[in-house]
Design a protein around this motif. Structure first.
Motif, PDB file in Angstrom:
ATOM      1  N   ASN A  80      16.239 -30.694 -40.497  1.00  0.00           N
ATOM      2  CA  ASN A  80      16.698 -31.526 -40.851  1.00  0.00           C
ATOM      3  C   ASN A  80      17.785 -30.778 -42.455  1.00  0.00           C
ATOM      4  O   ASN A  80      17.479 -31.278 -43.351  1.00  0.00           O
ATOM      5  CB  ASN A  80      15.536 -31.510 -41.396  1.00  0.00           C
ATOM      6  CG  ASN A  80      15.378 -32.932 -40.988  1.00  0.00           C
ATOM      7  OD1 ASN A  80      14.473 -32.728 -39.009  1.00  0.00           O
ATOM      8  ND2 ASN A  80      14.396 -34.118 -40.590  1.00  0.00           N
ATOM      9  N   MET A 243      10.121 -40.430 -51.841  1.00  0.00           N
ATOM     10  CA  MET A 243       9.343 -41.039 -51.101  1.00  0.00           C
ATOM     11  C   MET A 243       9.714 -42.533 -51.838  1.00  0.00           C
ATOM     12  O   MET A 243      10.307 -43.690 -51.189  1.00  0.00           O
ATOM     13  CB  MET A 243       8.403 -40.952 -52.477  1.00  0.00           C
ATOM     14  CG  MET A 243       7.270 -39.743 -52.072  1.00  0.00           C
ATOM     15  SD  MET A 243       6.314 -40.422 -50.524  1.00  0.00           S
ATOM     16  CE  MET A 243       5.148 -41.822 -51.136  1.00  0.00           C
ATOM     17  N   ALA A 246      12.251 -43.500 -48.932  1.00  0.00           N
ATOM     18  CA  ALA A 246      12.086 -43.666 -47.637  1.00  0.00           C
ATOM     19  C   ALA A 246      10.679 -45.020 -47.782  1.00  0.00           C
ATOM     20  O   ALA A 246      10.779 -45.612 -46.785  1.00  0.00           O
ATOM     21  CB  ALA A 246      11.278 -43.062 -47.708  1.00  0.00           C
ATOM     22  N   PHE A 292      16.850 -49.962 -38.457  1.00  0.00           N
ATOM     23  CA  PHE A 292      18.170 -49.519 -38.943  1.00  0.00           C
ATOM     24  C   PHE A 292      18.590 -47.914 -39.465  1.00  0.00           C
ATOM     25  O   PHE A 292      19.229 -47.352 -39.886  1.00  0.00           O
ATOM     26  CB  PHE A 292      18.187 -50.334 -40.165  1.00  0.00           C
ATOM     27  CG  PHE A 292      16.801 -50.214 -40.461  1.00  0.00           C
ATOM     28  CD1 PHE A 292      16.843 -49.086 -41.773  1.00  0.00           C
ATOM     29  CD2 PHE A 292      15.781 -50.656 -40.031  1.00  0.00           C
ATOM     30  CE1 PHE A 292      14.905 -49.462 -41.964  1.00  0.00           C
ATOM     31  CE2 PHE A 292      14.602 -51.358 -40.973  1.00  0.00           C
ATOM     32  CZ  PHE A 292      14.121 -49.826 -41.504  1.00  0.00           C
ATOM     33  N   ARG A 297      21.384 -34.542 -38.254  1.00  0.00           N
ATOM     34  CA  ARG A 297      20.350 -32.922 -37.891  1.00  0.00           C
ATOM     35  C   ARG A 297      21.727 -31.840 -38.465  1.00  0.00           C
ATOM     36  O   ARG A 297      22.422 -32.462 -36.915  1.00  0.00           O
ATOM     37  CB  ARG A 297      19.440 -33.090 -36.899  1.00  0.00           C
ATOM     38  CG  ARG A 297      18.167 -33.838 -35.853  1.00  0.00           C
ATOM     39  CD  ARG A 297      17.413 -33.234 -37.439  1.00  0.00           C
ATOM     40  NE  ARG A 297      15.798 -34.292 -36.932  1.00  0.00           N
ATOM     41  CZ  ARG A 297      16.025 -34.990 -38.062  1.00  0.00           C
ATOM     42  NH1 ARG A 297      16.440 -35.677 -38.751  1.00  0.00           N
ATOM     43  NH2 ARG A 297      14.562 -36.017 -37.123  1.00  0.00           N
ATOM     44  N   PHE A 348       9.944 -45.128 -35.813  1.00  0.00           N
ATOM     45  CA  PHE A 348       9.941 -44.340 -36.559  1.00  0.00           C
ATOM     46  C   PHE A 348      10.111 -43.210 -36.545  1.00  0.00           C
ATOM     47  O   PHE A 348       9.950 -41.881 -37.715  1.00  0.00           O
ATOM     48  CB  PHE A 348       8.411 -44.478 -37.716  1.00  0.00           C
ATOM     49  CG  PHE A 348       7.619 -46.231 -37.852  1.00  0.00           C
ATOM     50  CD1 PHE A 348       7.826 -45.970 -39.140  1.00  0.00           C
ATOM     51  CD2 PHE A 348       6.752 -46.443 -36.864  1.00  0.00           C
ATOM     52  CE1 PHE A 348       7.321 -47.432 -39.505  1.00  0.00           C
ATOM     53  CE2 PHE A 348       6.774 -48.041 -37.184  1.00  0.00           C
ATOM     54  CZ  PHE A 348       6.911 -48.190 -39.022  1.00  0.00           C
ATOM     55  N   LEU A 356       6.190 -40.416 -42.333  1.00  0.00           N
ATOM     56  CA  LEU A 356       4.797 -40.198 -42.975  1.00  0.00           C
ATOM     57  C   LEU A 356       3.988 -41.543 -43.509  1.00  0.00           C
ATOM     58  O   LEU A 356       3.160 -41.443 -43.377  1.00  0.00           O
ATOM     59  CB  LEU A 356       5.027 -39.054 -44.189  1.00  0.00           C
ATOM     60  CG  LEU A 356       4.094 -38.964 -45.005  1.00  0.00           C
ATOM     61  CD1 LEU A 356       2.982 -38.065 -44.453  1.00  0.00           C
ATOM     62  CD2 LEU A 356       4.525 -38.614 -46.552  1.00  0.00           C
ATOM     63  N   GLU A 364       1.932 -52.986 -44.891  1.00  0.00           N
ATOM     64  CA  GLU A 364       3.246 -54.012 -45.510  1.00  0.00           C
ATOM     65  C   GLU A 364       3.894 -55.531 -44.280  1.00  0.00           C
ATOM     66  O   GLU A 364       3.923 -56.423 -45.071  1.00  0.00           O
ATOM     67  CB  GLU A 364       4.516 -53.254 -46.517  1.00  0.00           C
ATOM     68  CG  GLU A 364       3.298 -52.599 -47.321  1.00  0.00           C
ATOM     69  CD  GLU A 364       4.804 -51.892 -48.291  1.00  0.00           C
ATOM     70  OE1 GLU A 364       6.362 -52.324 -48.280  1.00  0.00           O
ATOM     71  OE2 GLU A 364       4.606 -50.509 -48.344  1.00  0.00           O
ATOM     72  N   LEU A 365       4.190 -54.675 -43.760  1.00  0.00           N
ATOM     73  CA  LEU A 365       4.284 -55.624 -42.326  1.00  0.00           C
ATOM     74  C   LEU A 365       4.081 -56.749 -42.099  1.00  0.00           C
ATOM     75  O   LEU A 365       4.463 -57.385 -42.111  1.00  0.00           O
ATOM     76  CB  LEU A 365       5.161 -54.896 -41.529  1.00  0.00           C
ATOM     77  CG  LEU A 365       6.741 -54.399 -41.659  1.00  0.00           C
ATOM     78  CD1 LEU A 365       7.064 -53.550 -40.616  1.00  0.00           C
ATOM     79  CD2 LEU A 365       7.993 -55.040 -42.351  1.00  0.00           C
TER      80      LEU A 365
END
Ligand code: HEM
Length: 405
Positions: A80, A243, A246, A292, A297, A348, A356, A364-365
């Motif tokens: 990563n 944060m 993301a 999306f 990598r 995810f 995370l 939220e969704l």
């Protein structure tokens, strides 16, 4: 390790072909909605892996679900340390996204409890209250740009609250977010300038919280230690930066694609009005179909993927939507089925860097989609306003909708 028995994975043949230009699959050009996903579909139909060129950097675009999963689950080979094909040697760091084990594991141990199902459940009243404020503001208007007026505002306010910052700074954050994720190359000049501004802003917040801690994530993070050492300010800022990137844009993009889908598929919208209990499975299906996030990598040793030899130092590009629309994985993969069963999608991600914030994202969704459709069960597109999609982190620029008030 999966071997795809496919002559189309012979590296010498692939390398002699016209390379897939990264700018053509995820460039700065505005496209009609869905165009990026269609391009990945088209490539998957042509073969499981493709040789490409990302601004002069060689990369492999992987289209096959098994091969994408294999790469995610072999972090020793697929590092990563660089996360986008056109930036194999980035000048910036996002924590934990751009860390490898063992440091990555330590950061996940520290950050995991903040986003556990129990911690996220406790946030629910705040998440709900913030969405209702936005809904009360927008619902009486009878029209809105769902992206600007709802989808971006909602996760933005949740993020500011989590970090303990004033909601009045939301517009500033939205500006930075746009510059980092949507001005073309994710490590381009404008993006790097905005990342530096975000870090400067957070440097002030970290200094303030060191003096007078509050009950927010940054106040907790300044107490963390790794191998007995306090975390440096530099690393704390790299964590704040990630944060920020993301959590905001992702939920906004997912809400926007979901509402665009429903505005353009009235049968699905009617079905959700009749059967609101389908909302959780509809959300999973939108996550699958409109994935999306397209991680990259860096390859750390000469290896092979599905029979295709890959050299150390090359990048691989792993578009999740390609895995999630792979017909080998899902029956009728090219259709949105609101009550799809066994929807084991990879929206995810997979492996040690799996999202995370997935529990928070799902909350939220669910809150956003449920409350919106309770108040505004029927809406349609405003035909006079064209809709565009951007690359970088793929998403919609606008979703103009109208409803009766
Ligand atoms: C619909 C919303 C979201 C989607 C689709 C999504 C998707 C993803 C994906 C695919 C990854 C893995 C990237 C990779 O393998 O390189 C990821 C990582 C991550 N996500 Fe999310 N995400 C969402 C929302 C959130 C939220 C709300 C937060 C937190 C506030 C969050 C925090 C993170 C973090 C910190 C990482 C890095 C994890 C690591 O490197 O170990 N995400 N996300």
């Amino acid at each position: 390790m999966t071997t795809v028995d496919d002559p189309r994975t012979s590296a010498s043949d692939l390398r002699s072909k016209e390379p897939v230009r990264f700018a053509d699959v995820n460039g700065a050009v505005k496209t009609p909605p869905g165009a990026h996903f269609a391009k990945f579909d088209q490539l998957r139909e042509q073969g499981p892996i493709h040789w490409g060129d990302a601004s002069g950097n060689p990369y492999w675009l992987v289209s096959d679900a098994d091969l994408i999963r294999d790469a995610f689950q072999d972090p020793a080979t697929y590092s990563n340390s660089a996360a986008t094909p056109d930036q194999p040697n980035p000048s910036y760091l996002w924590i934990p996204e751009m860390l490898d084990a063992p440091l990555h594991t330590k950061w996940r141990q520290l950050t995991g409890p903040l986003f556990s199902p129990g911690a996220v459940e406790k946030l629910k009243p705040q998440v709900h209250a913030r969405f209702m404020e936005i809904l009360d503001d927008v619902a009486p208007r009878g029209e809105c740009d769902f992206v600007a007026d709802v989808a971006l505002r909602f996760p933005n306010t949740i993020f500011l609250e989590l970090i303990g910052l004033p909601i009045s700074d939301a517009a500033l954050f939205q500006e930075w977010e746009f510059a980092i994720l949507h001005t073309g190359a994710m490590g381009g000049d404008e993006a790097v300038r905005a990342m530096n501004e975000v870090m400067q802003y957070f440097a002030g917040v970290v200094a303030e919280r060191r003096k007078s801690p509050q009950h927010d994530i940054i106040s907790q993070a300044i107490t963390w230690t790794i191998d007995g050492e306090k975390i440096s300010d530099e690393d704390l800022l790299a964590f704040c930066l990630l944060m920020f990137m993301a959590g905001l844009d992702t939920v906004a993009a997912q809400l926007s694609y979901s509402v665009l889908h429903l505005a353009t598929n009235p049968d699905d919208l009617d079905r959700l009005a009749r059967e609101p209990e389908l909302m959780p499975s509809a959300i999973e299906e939108f996550l699958r179909f409109y994935s999306f996030v397209t991680p990259g990598r860096k390859v750390m040793r000469d290896t092979e993927l599905g029979g295709c030899p890959i050299k150390q130092g090359e990048m691989v590009y792993l578009p999740l939507v390609s895995a999630n629309r792979d017909p080998k994985e899902f029956p009728d993969a090219d259709k949105v089925i609101l009550d799809r069963e066994n929807n084991r999608h990879m929206a995810f991600g997979a492996g040690p860097h799996r999202c995370l914030g997935s529990h928070l994202a799902r909350q939220e969704l669910l809150v956003g989609m449920t409350e919106w459709h309770k108040r505004i069960p029927k809406y349609r597109l405003n035909p006079d306003v064209p809709i565009t999609e951007h690359g970088g982190q793929i998403g919609l620029d606008n979703v103009p909708i109208i409803w009766d008030v």
